[in-house]
Design an enzyme around this catalytic site. Structure first.
Site, PDB file in Angstrom:
ATOM      1  N   HIS A  78       0.800  -1.241   0.000  1.00 23.84           N
ATOM      2  CA  HIS A  78       0.000   0.000   0.000  1.00 23.84           C
ATOM      3  C   HIS A  78       0.824   1.278   0.000  1.00 23.84           C
ATOM      4  O   HIS A  78       0.262   2.373  -0.029  1.00 23.84           O
ATOM      5  CB  HIS A  78      -0.968   0.015   1.193  1.00 23.84           C
ATOM      6  CG  HIS A  78      -0.309   0.325   2.504  1.00 23.84           C
ATOM      7  ND1 HIS A  78       0.328  -0.615   3.259  1.00 23.84           N
ATOM      8  CD2 HIS A  78      -0.196   1.489   3.194  1.00 23.84           C
ATOM      9  CE1 HIS A  78       0.798  -0.065   4.368  1.00 23.84           C
ATOM     10  NE2 HIS A  78       0.505   1.223   4.349  1.00 23.84           N
TER      11      HIS A  78
HETATM   12  C1  UD1 Z   1      -2.242   5.844   5.490  1.00 19.43           C
HETATM   13  C2  UD1 Z   1      -0.995   6.397   6.170  1.00 19.43           C
HETATM   14  C3  UD1 Z   1       0.087   5.338   6.156  1.00 19.43           C
HETATM   15  C4  UD1 Z   1      -0.393   4.032   6.743  1.00 19.43           C
HETATM   16  C5  UD1 Z   1      -1.683   3.598   6.079  1.00 19.43           C
HETATM   17  C6  UD1 Z   1      -2.237   2.402   6.793  1.00 19.43           C
HETATM   18  C7  UD1 Z   1      -0.566   8.806   5.897  1.00 19.43           C
HETATM   19  C8  UD1 Z   1       0.217   9.834   5.160  1.00 19.43           C
HETATM   20  N1  UD1 Z   1      -0.471   7.565   5.430  1.00 19.43           N
HETATM   21  O1  UD1 Z   1      -1.911   5.572   4.146  1.00 19.43           O
HETATM   22  O2  UD1 Z   1       1.192   5.806   6.930  1.00 19.43           O
HETATM   23  O3  UD1 Z   1       0.598   3.059   6.537  1.00 19.43           O
HETATM   24  O4  UD1 Z   1      -2.647   4.660   6.153  1.00 19.43           O
HETATM   25  O5  UD1 Z   1      -3.126   1.701   5.994  1.00 19.43           O
HETATM   26  O6  UD1 Z   1      -1.207   9.127   6.854  1.00 19.43           O
HETATM   27  N2  UD1 Z   1      -9.144   4.949   0.799  1.00 19.43           N
HETATM   28  C9  UD1 Z   1     -10.388   4.392   0.669  1.00 19.43           C
HETATM   29  N3  UD1 Z   1     -11.072   4.056   1.800  1.00 19.43           N
HETATM   30  C10 UD1 Z   1     -10.575   4.236   3.047  1.00 19.43           C
HETATM   31  C11 UD1 Z   1      -9.313   4.816   3.167  1.00 19.43           C
HETATM   32  C12 UD1 Z   1      -8.591   5.158   2.038  1.00 19.43           C
HETATM   33  O7  UD1 Z   1     -10.885   4.200  -0.438  1.00 19.43           O
HETATM   34  O8  UD1 Z   1     -11.241   3.895   4.036  1.00 19.43           O
HETATM   35  C13 UD1 Z   1      -8.379   5.264  -0.444  1.00 19.43           C
HETATM   36  C14 UD1 Z   1      -8.610   6.668  -0.967  1.00 19.43           C
HETATM   37  O9  UD1 Z   1      -8.560   6.596  -2.356  1.00 19.43           O
HETATM   38  C15 UD1 Z   1      -7.390   7.417  -0.465  1.00 19.43           C
HETATM   39  C16 UD1 Z   1      -6.307   6.349  -0.465  1.00 19.43           C
HETATM   40  O10 UD1 Z   1      -6.973   5.143  -0.145  1.00 19.43           O
HETATM   41  O11 UD1 Z   1      -7.064   8.509  -1.254  1.00 19.43           O
HETATM   42  C17 UD1 Z   1      -5.200   6.594   0.516  1.00 19.43           C
HETATM   43  O12 UD1 Z   1      -5.692   6.799   1.845  1.00 19.43           O
HETATM   44  P1  UD1 Z   1      -4.844   7.674   2.902  1.00 19.43           P
HETATM   45  O13 UD1 Z   1      -5.448   7.562   4.238  1.00 19.43           O
HETATM   46  O14 UD1 Z   1      -4.590   9.023   2.382  1.00 19.43           O
HETATM   47  O15 UD1 Z   1      -3.429   6.974   2.874  1.00 19.43           O
HETATM   48  P2  UD1 Z   1      -3.030   5.457   3.035  1.00 19.43           P
HETATM   49  O16 UD1 Z   1      -2.323   5.032   1.806  1.00 19.43           O
HETATM   50  O17 UD1 Z   1      -4.187   4.664   3.493  1.00 19.43           O
HETATM   51  N1  UDP Z   2      -4.046  -5.473   8.634  1.00 13.80           N
HETATM   52  C1  UDP Z   2      -5.343  -5.958   8.688  1.00 13.80           C
HETATM   53  N2  UDP Z   2      -5.938  -6.368   7.527  1.00 13.80           N
HETATM   54  C2  UDP Z   2      -5.298  -6.311   6.318  1.00 13.80           C
HETATM   55  C3  UDP Z   2      -3.972  -5.798   6.279  1.00 13.80           C
HETATM   56  C4  UDP Z   2      -3.388  -5.379   7.452  1.00 13.80           C
HETATM   57  O1  UDP Z   2      -5.935  -6.053   9.764  1.00 13.80           O
HETATM   58  O2  UDP Z   2      -5.893  -6.700   5.308  1.00 13.80           O
HETATM   59  C5  UDP Z   2      -3.416  -5.046   9.885  1.00 13.80           C
HETATM   60  C6  UDP Z   2      -2.074  -5.660  10.134  1.00 13.80           C
HETATM   61  O3  UDP Z   2      -2.219  -6.916  10.747  1.00 13.80           O
HETATM   62  C7  UDP Z   2      -1.403  -4.648  11.025  1.00 13.80           C
HETATM   63  C8  UDP Z   2      -1.974  -3.342  10.512  1.00 13.80           C
HETATM   64  O4  UDP Z   2      -3.161  -3.671   9.811  1.00 13.80           O
HETATM   65  O5  UDP Z   2      -1.766  -4.819  12.378  1.00 13.80           O
HETATM   66  C9  UDP Z   2      -1.006  -2.701   9.569  1.00 13.80           C
HETATM   67  O6  UDP Z   2      -1.635  -1.668   8.913  1.00 13.80           O
HETATM   68  P1  UDP Z   2      -1.212  -1.181   7.459  1.00 13.80           P
HETATM   69  O7  UDP Z   2      -0.486  -2.246   6.729  1.00 13.80           O
HETATM   70  O8  UDP Z   2      -2.445  -0.636   6.844  1.00 13.80           O
HETATM   71  O9  UDP Z   2      -0.285   0.061   7.780  1.00 13.80           O
HETATM   72  P2  UDP Z   2       1.208   0.266   8.346  1.00 13.80           P
HETATM   73  O10 UDP Z   2       1.447  -0.658   9.468  1.00 13.80           O
HETATM   74  O11 UDP Z   2       2.141   0.043   7.191  1.00 13.80           O
HETATM   75  O12 UDP Z   2       1.225   1.693   8.739  1.00 13.80           O
END
Ligand code: UD1
Ligand code: UDP
Length: 382
Positions: free
Chosen positions: A219
């Site tokens: 991601h």
């Molecule tokens: C965010 C965090 C990242 C973390 C990740 C965990 C920041 C800068 N990034 O990244 O550090 O590792 O969360 O998963 O804070 N979207 C949906 N539905 C949702 C959420 C997101 O469709 O419920 C889509 C949207 O298109 C959005 C994109 O995902 O633009 C990215 O979401 P965003 O929260 O900005 O960043 P993440 O990549 O999820």
């Molecule tokens: N996780 C989850 N379902 C998924 C993928 C990840 O519950 O399909 C959990 C994972 O076990 C961990 C946390 O989400 O506890 C990690 O989050 P993510 O990978 O979104 O973000 P990061 O840790 O890189 O910030």
């Protein structure tokens, strides 16, 4: 009674918050009151509500419904909303986790109006400021009054940034407390491991019980937002799964789903991924399901901070799709490799871990009681 306002927003923060909420309920309910604010950074049910329902986290008291947006827009919206809530509730401290935009917005809002910031997962550094998370971590640490580092490396990083590791109370933003607490995610993995065994049905649902399979998650914008890198990663995973006749399960983060559709919709790659006998996209998993996959797979391949660590907790080798990691001790242990999105390194890493199964996973992340330690210090020093 001390009141803390906890800010959650992205999936991993909701999961981390479960450990402290549980510790408060079990041991500190007479001393700590928690107000839960969800920024709404993640909002799909599979990225948010499922964790609140499954992990025993109280329903958030406030939801700002920030949603998605550019960094500036999203952070600014949350900053304004959090400040308003801090003004209303006037907590003794603001508790934040990790390194997302929700973390930084909350830390800035509270520190400017002199509410002590408590940062859980302090001190982690990738030394790559092109990652938004690195900016969020550094910013948050430097306006915090209580810093809880999960690892010794985190403590060393803070010392290198001139934090005093033995400051005396009373703690302030200028003389903060720095603790080596262990990792609340390790607390959670231990706690939910058995519950996952009892409740998760994903192994049977996907026909994986007793089989060798690979778990992968992707991601990071550095991997998803470049068409070339995403294509290289997907082609390589497909080749590994098919070439070895080994199922590869990839729970699809919404960012990655959107980018796959944008770049490859209707193209041969997408057709081959969707029709493969071995490669399988699944929707984002709940925590009990992802634990079941992590515990029973033969290898993890991921760019997630949390997933690479959970692989280690459950004794699984991991290929990390990043050039560097803030969880560097996992790499030093020899149980994970940094392979970036480099096709050769990924294939070599896969062969290496397939053929070297006598890995050792010494304890690096505490004793499973980090949340209790953190609560105790908050009660004492807020
Ligand atoms: C965010 C965090 C990242 C973390 C990740 C965990 C920041 C800068 N990034 O990244 O550090 O590792 O969360 O998963 O804070 N979207 C949906 N539905 C949702 C959420 C997101 O469709 O419920 C889509 C949207 O298109 C959005 C994109 O995902 O633009 C990215 O979401 P965003 O929260 O900005 O960043 P993440 O990549 O999820
Ligand atoms: N996780 C989850 N379902 C998924 C993928 C990840 O519950 O399909 C959990 C994972 O076990 C961990 C946390 O989400 O506890 C990690 O989050 P993510 O990978 O979104 O973000 P990061 O840790 O890189 O910030």
């Amino acid at each position: 009674m001390k009141t803390i306002l906890t800010v959650i927003g992205a999936r991993p923060q909701i999961i981390k918050a479960a450990a402290i909420s549980r510790a408060i309920k079990e041991s500190f309910s007479g001393e700590l009151k928690e107000i839960l604010l969800h920024t709404g950074q993640h909002y799909d049910a599979a990225m948010s509500q499922i964790f609140i329902d499954q992990l025993g986290i109280p329903e958030p008291d406030i939801n700002l419904n920030a949603g998605s947006g550019s960094h500036g827009k999203q952070t600014a919206f949350m900053l304004e909303g959090i400040e308003e809530q801090l003004d209303i509730h006037k907590p003794d401290g603001l508790l934040v986790y990790g390194d997302t935009n929700s973390t930084l917005a909350a830390a800035l809002a509270a520190s400017k109006i002199h509410i002590p910031v408590i940062h859980v997962e302090a001190g982690l550094r990738s030394f790559n400021k092109r990652m938004p998370e690195e900016i969020n971590r550094i910013g948050c640490d430097h306006v915090s009054t209580m810093l809880f580092s999960p690892t010794i490396t985190g403590m060393e990083n803070l010392a290198n940034e001139n934090f005093k590791l033995n400051a005396a109370p009373p703690f302030t933003i200028d003389t903060p407390a720095v603790y080596h607490s262990g990792d609340v995610m390790y607390d959670n993995s231990l706690y939910f491991s058995k519950i996952s065994e009892e409740k998760s049905t994903i192994l049977d649902d996907l026909g994986l019980r007793g089989k060798d399979f690979i778990l992968s998650t992707i991601h990071r914008p550095s991997n998803t937002d470049s068409e070339d890198r995403l294509e290289g990663l997907m082609e390589t995973l497909l080749e590994i799964a098919e070439g070895n006749k080994t199922p590869l399960i990839l729970p699809l983060h919404p960012r990655t789903k959107a980018k796959l559709e944008q770049f490859f919709s209707g193209e041969s790659l997408m057709n081959r991924l969707e029709n493969s006998e071995y490669f399988r996209f699944v929707p984002p998993c709940g925590f009990l399901d992802i634990i079941a996959l992590e515990k029973n797979c033969s290898m993890v391949m991921s760019d997630s901070g949390g997933v690479q660590k959970e692989a280690y907790f459950f004794g699984k080798p991991c290929l990390v799709f990043r050039p560097q990691t803030e969880w560097i001790e996992i790499i030093h242990s020899g149980c994970a490799r940094l392979v970036d999105a480099d096709i050769t390194k990924i294939k070599e890493g896969y062969e290496y871990f397939k053929n070297n199964t006598d890995l050792e996973f010494p304890s690096l992340f505490g004793d499973g009681k980090a949340a209790h330690f953190i609560c105790k210090q908050m009660v004492k020093h807020l």
